[in-house]
Design a protein around this motif. Structure first.
Motif, PDB file in Angstrom:
ATOM      1  N   SER A   5       8.936  12.452  -2.296  1.00 44.66           N
ATOM      2  CA  SER A   5       8.116  11.440  -1.617  1.00 44.66           C
ATOM      3  C   SER A   5       8.959  10.625  -0.653  1.00 44.66           C
ATOM      4  O   SER A   5      10.146  10.333  -0.947  1.00 44.66           O
ATOM      5  CB  SER A   5       7.502  10.482  -2.658  1.00 44.66           C
ATOM      6  OG  SER A   5       7.022   9.294  -2.021  1.00 44.66           O
ATOM      7  N   GLU A   6       8.349  10.217   0.444  1.00 46.53           N
ATOM      8  CA  GLU A   6       9.072   9.344   1.386  1.00 46.53           C
ATOM      9  C   GLU A   6       9.608   8.116   0.683  1.00 46.53           C
ATOM     10  O   GLU A   6      10.640   7.570   1.052  1.00 46.53           O
ATOM     11  CB  GLU A   6       8.141   8.906   2.525  1.00 46.53           C
ATOM     12  CG  GLU A   6       8.823   7.924   3.488  1.00 46.53           C
ATOM     13  CD  GLU A   6       7.863   7.110   4.330  1.00 46.53           C
ATOM     14  OE1 GLU A   6       6.662   7.414   4.343  1.00 46.53           O
ATOM     15  OE2 GLU A   6       8.329   6.163   4.990  1.00 46.53           O
ATOM     16  N   GLU A   7       8.884   7.692  -0.360  1.00 53.28           N
ATOM     17  CA  GLU A   7       9.203   6.398  -0.993  1.00 53.28           C
ATOM     18  C   GLU A   7      10.229   6.499  -2.116  1.00 53.28           C
ATOM     19  O   GLU A   7      10.512   5.520  -2.789  1.00 53.28           O
ATOM     20  CB  GLU A   7       7.907   5.741  -1.492  1.00 53.28           C
ATOM     21  CG  GLU A   7       6.834   5.544  -0.409  1.00 53.28           C
ATOM     22  CD  GLU A   7       7.337   4.775   0.819  1.00 53.28           C
ATOM     23  OE1 GLU A   7       8.287   3.964   0.667  1.00 53.28           O
ATOM     24  OE2 GLU A   7       6.808   5.000   1.927  1.00 53.28           O
ATOM     25  N   HIS A   8      10.799   7.716  -2.315  1.00 55.49           N
ATOM     26  CA  HIS A   8      11.811   7.862  -3.386  1.00 55.49           C
ATOM     27  C   HIS A   8      13.043   8.568  -2.845  1.00 55.49           C
ATOM     28  O   HIS A   8      12.916   9.613  -2.186  1.00 55.49           O
ATOM     29  CB  HIS A   8      11.237   8.661  -4.561  1.00 55.49           C
ATOM     30  CG  HIS A   8      10.133   7.947  -5.278  1.00 55.49           C
ATOM     31  ND1 HIS A   8      10.330   7.188  -6.397  1.00 55.49           N
ATOM     32  CD2 HIS A   8       8.806   7.861  -4.985  1.00 55.49           C
ATOM     33  CE1 HIS A   8       9.184   6.654  -6.783  1.00 55.49           C
ATOM     34  NE2 HIS A   8       8.243   7.058  -5.939  1.00 55.49           N
ATOM     35  N   ILE A  57       5.532  14.651   0.067  1.00 42.64           N
ATOM     36  CA  ILE A  57       4.419  13.782   0.460  1.00 42.64           C
ATOM     37  C   ILE A  57       4.863  12.507   1.167  1.00 42.64           C
ATOM     38  O   ILE A  57       5.914  11.927   0.836  1.00 42.64           O
ATOM     39  CB  ILE A  57       3.553  13.445  -0.777  1.00 42.64           C
ATOM     40  CG1 ILE A  57       2.253  12.751  -0.381  1.00 42.64           C
ATOM     41  CG2 ILE A  57       4.348  12.607  -1.786  1.00 42.64           C
ATOM     42  CD1 ILE A  57       1.194  12.778  -1.463  1.00 42.64           C
ATOM     43  N   ASP A  58       4.127  12.142   2.182  1.00 47.36           N
ATOM     44  CA  ASP A  58       4.209  10.818   2.801  1.00 47.36           C
ATOM     45  C   ASP A  58       2.958  10.098   2.305  1.00 47.36           C
ATOM     46  O   ASP A  58       1.877  10.312   2.850  1.00 47.36           O
ATOM     47  CB  ASP A  58       4.208  10.970   4.328  1.00 47.36           C
ATOM     48  CG  ASP A  58       4.220   9.616   5.022  1.00 47.36           C
ATOM     49  OD1 ASP A  58       4.247   9.596   6.268  1.00 47.36           O
ATOM     50  OD2 ASP A  58       4.185   8.582   4.330  1.00 47.36           O
ATOM     51  N   PRO A  59       3.082   9.294   1.262  1.00 49.71           N
ATOM     52  CA  PRO A  59       1.878   8.757   0.617  1.00 49.71           C
ATOM     53  C   PRO A  59       1.026   7.888   1.539  1.00 49.71           C
ATOM     54  O   PRO A  59      -0.201   7.912   1.485  1.00 49.71           O
ATOM     55  CB  PRO A  59       2.427   7.921  -0.543  1.00 49.71           C
ATOM     56  CG  PRO A  59       3.855   8.305  -0.703  1.00 49.71           C
ATOM     57  CD  PRO A  59       4.319   8.811   0.617  1.00 49.71           C
ATOM     58  N   LEU A  60       1.719   7.127   2.399  1.00 48.41           N
ATOM     59  CA  LEU A  60       0.974   6.253   3.300  1.00 48.41           C
ATOM     60  C   LEU A  60       1.667   6.300   4.654  1.00 48.41           C
ATOM     61  O   LEU A  60       2.766   5.772   4.821  1.00 48.41           O
ATOM     62  CB  LEU A  60       0.948   4.814   2.745  1.00 48.41           C
ATOM     63  CG  LEU A  60      -0.252   3.936   3.088  1.00 48.41           C
ATOM     64  CD1 LEU A  60      -0.230   3.530   4.545  1.00 48.41           C
ATOM     65  CD2 LEU A  60      -1.575   4.578   2.764  1.00 48.41           C
ATOM     66  N   ASP A  61       1.041   6.968   5.608  1.00 50.79           N
ATOM     67  CA  ASP A  61       1.650   7.122   6.935  1.00 50.79           C
ATOM     68  C   ASP A  61       1.037   6.106   7.893  1.00 50.79           C
ATOM     69  O   ASP A  61      -0.182   5.958   7.944  1.00 50.79           O
ATOM     70  CB  ASP A  61       1.388   8.547   7.449  1.00 50.79           C
ATOM     71  CG  ASP A  61       1.869   8.710   8.873  1.00 50.79           C
ATOM     72  OD1 ASP A  61       3.095   8.664   9.089  1.00 50.79           O
ATOM     73  OD2 ASP A  61       1.016   8.855   9.773  1.00 50.79           O
ATOM     74  N   GLY A  62       1.912   5.392   8.621  1.00 51.31           N
ATOM     75  CA  GLY A  62       1.423   4.395   9.568  1.00 51.31           C
ATOM     76  C   GLY A  62       1.409   3.002   8.962  1.00 51.31           C
ATOM     77  O   GLY A  62       0.548   2.175   9.266  1.00 51.31           O
ATOM     78  N   SER A  63       2.385   2.755   8.083  1.00 50.85           N
ATOM     79  CA  SER A  63       2.393   1.486   7.335  1.00 50.85           C
ATOM     80  C   SER A  63       2.275   0.253   8.233  1.00 50.85           C
ATOM     81  O   SER A  63       1.678  -0.733   7.850  1.00 50.85           O
ATOM     82  CB  SER A  63       3.683   1.355   6.528  1.00 50.85           C
ATOM     83  OG  SER A  63       3.851   2.481   5.725  1.00 50.85           O
ATOM     84  N   SER A  64       2.834   0.376   9.451  1.00 49.56           N
ATOM     85  CA  SER A  64       2.815  -0.818  10.324  1.00 49.56           C
ATOM     86  C   SER A  64       1.391  -1.179  10.724  1.00 49.56           C
ATOM     87  O   SER A  64       1.139  -2.252  11.256  1.00 49.56           O
ATOM     88  CB  SER A  64       3.666  -0.557  11.578  1.00 49.56           C
ATOM     89  OG  SER A  64       3.071   0.517  12.305  1.00 49.56           O
ATOM     90  N   LEU A 121       0.824  -1.211   0.000  1.00 44.68           N
ATOM     91  CA  LEU A 121       0.000   0.000   0.000  1.00 44.68           C
ATOM     92  C   LEU A 121       0.858   1.260   0.000  1.00 44.68           C
ATOM     93  O   LEU A 121       0.463   2.296  -0.528  1.00 44.68           O
ATOM     94  CB  LEU A 121      -0.955  -0.002   1.202  1.00 44.68           C
ATOM     95  CG  LEU A 121      -2.252   0.789   1.049  1.00 44.68           C
ATOM     96  CD1 LEU A 121      -2.995   0.439  -0.231  1.00 44.68           C
ATOM     97  CD2 LEU A 121      -3.161   0.589   2.249  1.00 44.68           C
ATOM     98  N   ASP A 122       2.071   1.184   0.570  1.00 45.39           N
ATOM     99  CA  ASP A 122       3.023   2.315   0.470  1.00 45.39           C
ATOM    100  C   ASP A 122       3.265   2.635  -1.001  1.00 45.39           C
ATOM    101  O   ASP A 122       3.204   3.772  -1.451  1.00 45.39           O
ATOM    102  CB  ASP A 122       4.385   1.919   1.084  1.00 45.39           C
ATOM    103  CG  ASP A 122       4.459   2.050   2.589  1.00 45.39           C
ATOM    104  OD1 ASP A 122       5.154   1.225   3.214  1.00 45.39           O
ATOM    105  OD2 ASP A 122       3.823   2.971   3.136  1.00 45.39           O
ATOM    106  N   VAL A 123       3.555   1.565  -1.756  1.00 49.52           N
ATOM    107  CA  VAL A 123       3.921   1.714  -3.176  1.00 49.52           C
ATOM    108  C   VAL A 123       2.696   2.132  -3.979  1.00 49.52           C
ATOM    109  O   VAL A 123       2.762   3.038  -4.806  1.00 49.52           O
ATOM    110  CB  VAL A 123       4.525   0.391  -3.703  1.00 49.52           C
ATOM    111  CG1 VAL A 123       4.770   0.465  -5.199  1.00 49.52           C
ATOM    112  CG2 VAL A 123       5.808   0.067  -2.940  1.00 49.52           C
TER     113      VAL A 123
HETATM  114 MN    MN Z   1       4.891   6.588   4.837  1.00 48.94          MN
END
Ligand code: MN
Ligand code: AHG
Ligand code: MN
Ligand code: MN
Length: 334
Positions: A91-94, A114-121, A68-70
Protein backbone atom coordinates in the motif's frame (compact mmCIF):
# COMPACT_ATOMS: atom_id res chain seq x y z
CA UNK A 1 -35.04 -0.79 -20.28
CA UNK A 2 -31.69 -2.60 -20.35
CA UNK A 3 -31.15 -5.41 -17.84
CA UNK A 4 -29.17 -4.35 -14.75
CA UNK A 5 -25.95 -6.34 -14.45
CA UNK A 6 -24.20 -5.97 -11.10
CA UNK A 7 -20.43 -6.19 -10.66
CA UNK A 8 -20.87 -9.53 -8.90
CA UNK A 9 -22.98 -10.99 -11.73
CA UNK A 10 -20.54 -9.67 -14.33
CA UNK A 11 -17.50 -11.14 -12.56
CA UNK A 12 -19.18 -14.54 -12.33
CA UNK A 13 -20.26 -14.38 -15.98
CA UNK A 14 -16.63 -13.61 -16.96
CA UNK A 15 -15.41 -16.40 -14.69
CA UNK A 16 -15.19 -18.64 -17.72
CA UNK A 17 -12.34 -16.43 -18.99
CA UNK A 18 -10.11 -17.80 -16.24
CA UNK A 19 -9.67 -21.54 -16.57
CA UNK A 20 -7.12 -21.66 -13.78
CA UNK A 21 -8.99 -19.45 -11.32
CA UNK A 22 -11.62 -21.39 -9.43
CA UNK A 23 -13.42 -18.23 -8.37
CA UNK A 24 -10.53 -16.80 -6.31
CA UNK A 25 -10.00 -13.76 -8.54
CA UNK A 26 -13.74 -13.22 -8.65
CA UNK A 27 -13.92 -13.24 -4.87
CA UNK A 28 -10.92 -10.88 -4.66
CA UNK A 29 -12.60 -8.38 -7.00
CA UNK A 30 -15.77 -8.71 -4.95
CA UNK A 31 -13.80 -7.95 -1.75
CA UNK A 32 -12.35 -4.80 -3.36
CA UNK A 33 -15.84 -3.76 -4.45
CA UNK A 34 -17.12 -4.11 -0.89
CA UNK A 35 -14.32 -1.94 0.54
CA UNK A 36 -14.96 0.63 -2.20
CA UNK A 37 -18.60 0.91 -1.10
CA UNK A 38 -17.53 1.43 2.51
CA UNK A 39 -14.99 4.11 1.57
CA UNK A 40 -17.55 5.73 -0.74
CA UNK A 41 -19.99 6.01 2.16
CA UNK A 42 -17.44 8.01 4.19
CA UNK A 43 -16.22 10.10 1.24
CA UNK A 44 -19.80 11.11 0.50
CA UNK A 45 -20.32 12.53 3.98
CA UNK A 46 -16.72 13.34 4.85
CA UNK A 47 -17.57 16.79 6.18
CA UNK A 48 -20.14 15.34 8.59
CA UNK A 49 -18.14 12.51 10.09
CA UNK A 50 -14.96 14.32 11.08
CA UNK A 51 -12.91 12.50 8.46
CA UNK A 52 -11.59 15.59 6.69
CA UNK A 53 -8.21 17.10 7.33
CA UNK A 54 -4.82 15.84 8.37
CA UNK A 55 -4.17 12.68 10.30
CA UNK A 56 -1.06 14.22 11.84
CA UNK A 57 1.16 11.40 10.51
CA UNK A 58 3.57 11.10 7.59
CA UNK A 59 3.83 8.16 5.18
CA UNK A 60 6.90 6.61 3.58
CA UNK A 61 6.53 9.05 0.71
CA UNK A 62 7.14 11.91 3.16
CA UNK A 63 3.54 13.04 2.60
CA UNK A 64 1.31 14.26 5.40
CA UNK A 65 -1.44 11.63 5.59
CA UNK A 66 -5.04 12.76 5.46
CA UNK A 67 -7.57 11.06 7.75
CA UNK A 68 -9.23 9.62 4.65
CA UNK A 69 -5.89 8.20 3.41
CA UNK A 70 -5.64 6.22 6.64
CA UNK A 71 -9.34 5.29 6.73
CA UNK A 72 -9.35 4.02 3.13
CA UNK A 73 -6.11 2.11 3.72
CA UNK A 74 -7.63 0.41 6.78
CA UNK A 75 -10.83 -0.51 4.93
CA UNK A 76 -9.13 -2.05 1.89
CA UNK A 77 -6.59 -3.97 3.97
CA UNK A 78 -9.35 -5.24 6.27
CA UNK A 79 -11.44 -6.40 3.28
CA UNK A 80 -8.42 -8.13 1.73
CA UNK A 81 -7.53 -9.78 5.06
CA UNK A 82 -11.02 -11.15 5.65
CA UNK A 83 -11.60 -12.15 2.01
CA UNK A 84 -8.92 -14.87 2.18
CA UNK A 85 -7.74 -14.57 -1.45
CA UNK A 86 -4.86 -12.14 -0.90
CA UNK A 87 -1.50 -13.10 0.64
CA UNK A 88 0.31 -9.76 0.42
CA UNK A 89 -0.81 -6.14 0.26
CA UNK A 90 1.55 -3.36 -0.85
CA UNK A 91 0.00 0.00 0.00
CA UNK A 92 1.11 3.56 -0.63
CA UNK A 93 0.49 4.17 3.06
CA UNK A 94 2.87 1.48 4.37
CA UNK A 95 6.67 1.38 4.09
CA UNK A 96 6.73 -2.40 3.76
CA UNK A 97 4.39 -5.03 2.38
CA UNK A 98 1.72 -6.45 4.65
CA UNK A 99 1.88 -10.26 4.72
CA UNK A 100 -1.47 -11.85 5.45
CA UNK A 101 -0.76 -15.11 7.31
CA UNK A 102 -4.20 -16.01 8.55
CA UNK A 103 -5.81 -19.44 8.54
CA UNK A 104 -8.24 -18.33 5.84
CA UNK A 105 -5.43 -16.94 3.60
CA UNK A 106 -2.94 -19.78 3.83
CA UNK A 107 -3.52 -20.83 0.18
CA UNK A 108 -4.06 -17.30 -1.09
CA UNK A 109 -2.58 -16.79 -4.56
CA UNK A 110 -2.92 -13.05 -5.11
CA UNK A 111 -0.79 -9.99 -4.36
CA UNK A 112 -2.53 -6.59 -4.32
CA UNK A 113 -0.76 -3.25 -4.76
CA UNK A 114 -2.99 -0.36 -3.79
CA UNK A 115 -3.24 3.41 -3.61
CA UNK A 116 -6.13 3.50 -1.14
CA UNK A 117 -6.94 7.16 -1.64
CA UNK A 118 -5.61 8.93 -4.73
CA UNK A 119 -5.80 12.72 -4.91
CA UNK A 120 -5.58 13.40 -1.19
CA UNK A 121 -5.02 17.11 -1.78
CA UNK A 122 -8.58 17.27 -3.14
CA UNK A 123 -10.37 15.59 -0.22
CA UNK A 124 -11.01 18.74 1.83
CA UNK A 125 -12.25 20.73 -1.16
CA UNK A 126 -14.84 18.22 -2.38
CA UNK A 127 -13.11 17.38 -5.65
CA UNK A 128 -13.08 13.84 -7.08
CA UNK A 129 -10.66 11.38 -5.50
CA UNK A 130 -10.09 7.69 -6.17
CA UNK A 131 -8.59 4.33 -5.27
CA UNK A 132 -6.22 2.46 -7.61
CA UNK A 133 -5.46 -1.27 -7.40
CA UNK A 134 -3.23 -3.76 -9.17
CA UNK A 135 -3.45 -7.55 -8.80
CA UNK A 136 -0.67 -10.08 -9.40
CA UNK A 137 -0.69 -13.85 -9.05
CA UNK A 138 2.02 -15.49 -6.96
CA UNK A 139 4.80 -16.93 -9.11
CA UNK A 140 5.65 -19.64 -6.53
CA UNK A 141 3.04 -22.25 -5.64
CA UNK A 142 3.69 -22.24 -1.91
CA UNK A 143 6.08 -21.20 0.83
CA UNK A 144 6.70 -17.63 2.01
CA UNK A 145 6.16 -14.90 -0.57
CA UNK A 146 9.46 -13.67 -2.03
CA UNK A 147 10.20 -10.02 -2.95
CA UNK A 148 10.55 -11.08 -6.60
CA UNK A 149 6.92 -12.21 -6.50
CA UNK A 150 5.87 -8.72 -5.47
CA UNK A 151 8.10 -6.66 -7.77
CA UNK A 152 6.64 -8.05 -11.00
CA UNK A 153 6.44 -6.02 -14.22
CA UNK A 154 3.11 -4.41 -15.06
CA UNK A 155 2.67 -6.85 -17.93
CA UNK A 156 2.21 -9.58 -15.28
CA UNK A 157 -0.88 -8.00 -13.72
CA UNK A 158 -3.87 -10.37 -13.77
CA UNK A 159 -6.22 -7.47 -13.06
CA UNK A 160 -6.12 -3.73 -12.46
CA UNK A 161 -8.71 -1.11 -11.70
CA UNK A 162 -9.74 2.07 -10.03
CA UNK A 163 -12.64 3.57 -8.14
CA UNK A 164 -13.51 7.21 -8.74
CA UNK A 165 -15.51 8.90 -5.99
CA UNK A 166 -16.93 11.71 -8.11
CA UNK A 167 -20.34 13.11 -9.11
CA UNK A 168 -21.15 9.41 -9.21
CA UNK A 169 -18.97 6.60 -7.90
CA UNK A 170 -17.57 4.23 -10.50
CA UNK A 171 -15.44 1.13 -10.43
CA UNK A 172 -13.50 0.52 -13.65
CA UNK A 173 -11.40 -2.63 -14.10
CA UNK A 174 -9.75 -4.95 -16.55
CA UNK A 175 -8.60 -8.55 -16.33
CA UNK A 176 -6.77 -8.26 -19.64
CA UNK A 177 -9.87 -8.80 -21.75
CA UNK A 178 -11.13 -5.24 -22.18
CA UNK A 179 -12.21 -2.53 -19.75
CA UNK A 180 -15.63 -2.32 -18.11
CA UNK A 181 -17.09 0.45 -15.94
CA UNK A 182 -19.65 0.05 -13.16
CA UNK A 183 -21.59 2.85 -11.52
CA UNK A 184 -22.67 2.55 -7.89
CA UNK A 185 -26.45 2.64 -7.54
CA UNK A 186 -26.85 3.86 -3.94
CA UNK A 187 -30.52 2.78 -3.89
CA UNK A 188 -29.48 -0.88 -4.09
CA UNK A 189 -25.86 -0.56 -2.89
CA UNK A 190 -24.54 -2.30 -6.00
CA UNK A 191 -22.03 -1.39 -8.71
CA UNK A 192 -24.00 -1.81 -11.97
CA UNK A 193 -22.52 -2.15 -15.47
CA UNK A 194 -22.79 1.30 -17.07
CA UNK A 195 -19.77 1.50 -19.41
CA UNK A 196 -19.26 -1.87 -21.15
CA UNK A 197 -16.08 -2.38 -23.21
CA UNK A 198 -14.59 1.09 -22.70
CA UNK A 199 -12.37 2.35 -25.52
CA UNK A 200 -10.41 5.61 -25.45
CA UNK A 201 -11.31 7.88 -28.39
CA UNK A 202 -8.71 7.66 -31.18
CA UNK A 203 -8.46 11.48 -31.35
CA UNK A 204 -7.90 13.61 -28.26
CA UNK A 205 -7.67 17.37 -27.75
CA UNK A 206 -7.12 17.57 -23.98
CA UNK A 207 -3.71 17.80 -22.35
CA UNK A 208 -3.48 17.41 -18.60
CA UNK A 209 -0.39 18.56 -16.71
CA UNK A 210 0.42 20.70 -13.67
CA UNK A 211 1.73 23.73 -15.57
CA UNK A 212 2.74 25.28 -12.25
CA UNK A 213 5.82 23.06 -12.59
CA UNK A 214 6.61 24.43 -16.08
CA UNK A 215 9.98 25.91 -15.10
CA UNK A 216 11.06 22.50 -13.67
CA UNK A 217 10.09 20.41 -16.71
CA UNK A 218 12.56 18.88 -19.19
CA UNK A 219 12.85 20.99 -22.36
CA UNK A 220 10.94 18.43 -24.45
CA UNK A 221 7.91 18.70 -22.17
CA UNK A 222 8.08 22.52 -22.28
CA UNK A 223 8.16 22.31 -26.08
CA UNK A 224 5.17 19.94 -26.10
CA UNK A 225 3.14 22.33 -23.92
CA UNK A 226 3.88 25.17 -26.37
CA UNK A 227 2.92 22.82 -29.24
CA UNK A 228 -0.48 22.26 -27.58
CA UNK A 229 -1.06 26.02 -27.44
CA UNK A 230 -0.38 26.81 -31.11
CA UNK A 231 -3.38 27.69 -33.31
CA UNK A 232 -3.61 25.05 -36.04
CA UNK A 233 -7.07 23.95 -37.07
CA UNK A 234 -5.72 21.03 -39.11
CA UNK A 235 -4.50 19.37 -35.91
CA UNK A 236 -7.40 20.65 -33.77
CA UNK A 237 -5.04 22.92 -31.82
CA UNK A 238 -4.94 24.79 -29.51
CA UNK A 239 -5.82 21.86 -27.26
CA UNK A 240 -7.82 22.24 -24.07
CA UNK A 241 -5.96 22.17 -20.75
CA UNK A 242 -7.66 20.27 -17.93
CA UNK A 243 -5.96 19.32 -14.64
CA UNK A 244 -7.85 18.00 -11.61
CA UNK A 245 -4.89 16.94 -9.47
CA UNK A 246 -6.28 13.45 -8.81
CA UNK A 247 -4.61 11.07 -11.25
CA UNK A 248 -7.64 8.78 -11.31
CA UNK A 249 -9.96 11.66 -12.27
CA UNK A 250 -7.61 13.05 -14.93
CA UNK A 251 -7.03 9.63 -16.50
CA UNK A 252 -10.74 8.69 -16.28
CA UNK A 253 -11.74 11.90 -18.08
CA UNK A 254 -9.21 11.19 -20.82
CA UNK A 255 -10.39 7.58 -21.11
CA UNK A 256 -13.89 8.86 -21.84
CA UNK A 257 -13.11 12.01 -23.86
CA UNK A 258 -9.64 11.35 -25.24
CA UNK A 259 -6.52 13.22 -24.13
CA UNK A 260 -3.09 12.84 -22.62
CA UNK A 261 -2.04 13.06 -18.97
CA UNK A 262 1.55 13.99 -18.30
CA UNK A 263 3.52 13.77 -15.07
CA UNK A 264 7.15 14.16 -16.20
CA UNK A 265 10.33 14.29 -14.18
CA UNK A 266 10.87 17.70 -12.61
CA UNK A 267 13.90 19.22 -10.93
CA UNK A 268 12.26 18.40 -7.57
CA UNK A 269 11.00 14.95 -8.60
CA UNK A 270 13.89 13.66 -10.69
CA UNK A 271 12.23 10.23 -11.10
CA UNK A 272 8.77 11.70 -11.51
CA UNK A 273 6.20 11.85 -8.71
CA UNK A 274 3.77 9.05 -9.50
CA UNK A 275 4.38 5.56 -8.16
CA UNK A 276 4.90 2.67 -10.55
CA UNK A 277 3.35 -0.21 -8.61
CA UNK A 278 0.03 1.25 -7.51
CA UNK A 279 -0.62 4.26 -9.75
CA UNK A 280 1.15 3.96 -13.11
CA UNK A 281 1.05 0.20 -13.77
CA UNK A 282 -2.67 -0.32 -13.06
CA UNK A 283 -3.73 2.76 -15.03
CA UNK A 284 -1.34 1.85 -17.85
CA UNK A 285 -2.92 -1.62 -18.16
CA UNK A 286 -6.39 -0.11 -18.25
CA UNK A 287 -5.51 2.50 -20.86
CA UNK A 288 -3.71 -0.07 -23.06
CA UNK A 289 -6.70 -2.41 -22.76
CA UNK A 290 -8.89 0.54 -23.83
CA UNK A 291 -6.74 1.11 -26.94
CA UNK A 292 -4.40 3.77 -25.58
CA UNK A 293 -0.73 4.01 -24.62
CA UNK A 294 1.34 4.65 -21.49
CA UNK A 295 5.08 5.31 -21.49
CA UNK A 296 7.79 7.04 -19.49
CA UNK A 297 8.75 8.88 -22.66
CA UNK A 298 10.99 6.08 -23.89
CA UNK A 299 9.50 2.71 -22.91
CA UNK A 300 6.17 1.11 -22.07
CA UNK A 301 5.26 1.64 -18.42
CA UNK A 302 4.24 -2.02 -18.19
CA UNK A 303 7.72 -3.15 -19.24
CA UNK A 304 9.55 -1.34 -16.44
CA UNK A 305 11.18 -3.87 -14.10
CA UNK A 306 10.35 -2.66 -10.55
CA UNK A 307 13.30 -2.47 -8.13
CA UNK A 308 11.49 -0.87 -5.21
CA UNK A 309 7.91 -0.98 -3.92
CA UNK A 310 7.48 2.79 -3.93
CA UNK A 311 9.57 3.67 -6.94
CA UNK A 312 8.39 6.56 -9.05
CA UNK A 313 8.32 7.01 -12.80
CA UNK A 314 7.50 9.77 -15.24
CA UNK A 315 4.32 8.90 -17.13
CA UNK A 316 2.61 10.02 -20.33
CA UNK A 317 -0.70 8.21 -20.70
CA UNK A 318 -3.71 8.57 -23.01
CA UNK A 319 -4.64 8.07 -26.65
CA UNK A 320 -1.85 6.69 -28.80
CA UNK A 321 -1.49 9.65 -31.16
CA UNK A 322 -1.11 12.22 -28.37
CA UNK A 323 1.26 10.06 -26.30
CA UNK A 324 3.44 9.46 -29.38
CA UNK A 325 3.58 13.21 -30.05
CA UNK A 326 4.80 13.76 -26.47
CA UNK A 327 7.41 11.02 -26.96
CA UNK A 328 8.59 12.79 -30.13
CA UNK A 329 9.25 16.00 -28.22
CA UNK A 330 10.76 14.26 -25.19
CA UNK A 331 13.10 12.08 -27.27
CA UNK A 332 14.06 14.95 -29.58
CA UNK A 333 15.41 17.04 -26.74
CA UNK A 334 17.23 14.16 -25.00
MN1 MN B 1 -2.83 7.92 -2.19
P1 AHG C 1 -1.91 10.57 -3.75
O1 AHG C 1 -3.00 11.47 -3.28
O2 AHG C 1 -2.31 9.12 -3.80
O3 AHG C 1 -0.62 10.78 -2.99
O4 AHG C 1 -1.63 10.90 -5.28
C1 AHG C 1 -1.56 12.23 -5.68
C2 AHG C 1 -0.97 12.28 -7.03
C3 AHG C 1 -1.96 12.06 -8.17
O5 AHG C 1 -3.24 11.72 -7.75
C4 AHG C 1 -2.01 13.39 -8.88
O6 AHG C 1 -2.03 13.22 -10.26
C5 AHG C 1 -0.72 14.06 -8.45
O7 AHG C 1 -0.40 13.55 -7.17
C6 AHG C 1 -0.86 15.55 -8.38
O8 AHG C 1 0.42 16.04 -8.08
P2 AHG C 1 0.67 17.63 -8.10
O9 AHG C 1 -0.14 18.18 -6.97
O10 AHG C 1 2.17 17.75 -7.90
O11 AHG C 1 0.24 18.14 -9.45
MN1 MN D 1 -0.34 10.21 -1.04
MN1 MN E 1 -2.13 8.51 -5.81
Amino acid sequence: MTKTITLGQFIIEKQADFPYAKGELSRLLRDIGIAAKIVNREVNKAGLVGILGDNGTTNVQGEGQKKLDVYADEQFISALRSGGECCVVASEEHDDCIFINSEISQNAKYIVCIDPLDGSSNIDVNVSVGTIFSIYRRTAVNGPVQPSEILQKGTQQVAAGYVIYGSSTMLVYTTGKGVNGFTLDPSIGEFCLSHPNMQIPRIGTIYSINEGNYIKFPQGVKDYIKYCQVEDGATLRPFTSRYIGSMVADVHRNLIKGGVFLYPTTSSHTQGKLRLMYECNPLALIIEQAGGKATDGFRRILEIQPEDLHQRTPIFIGNIEMVEKVEEFVQLSE
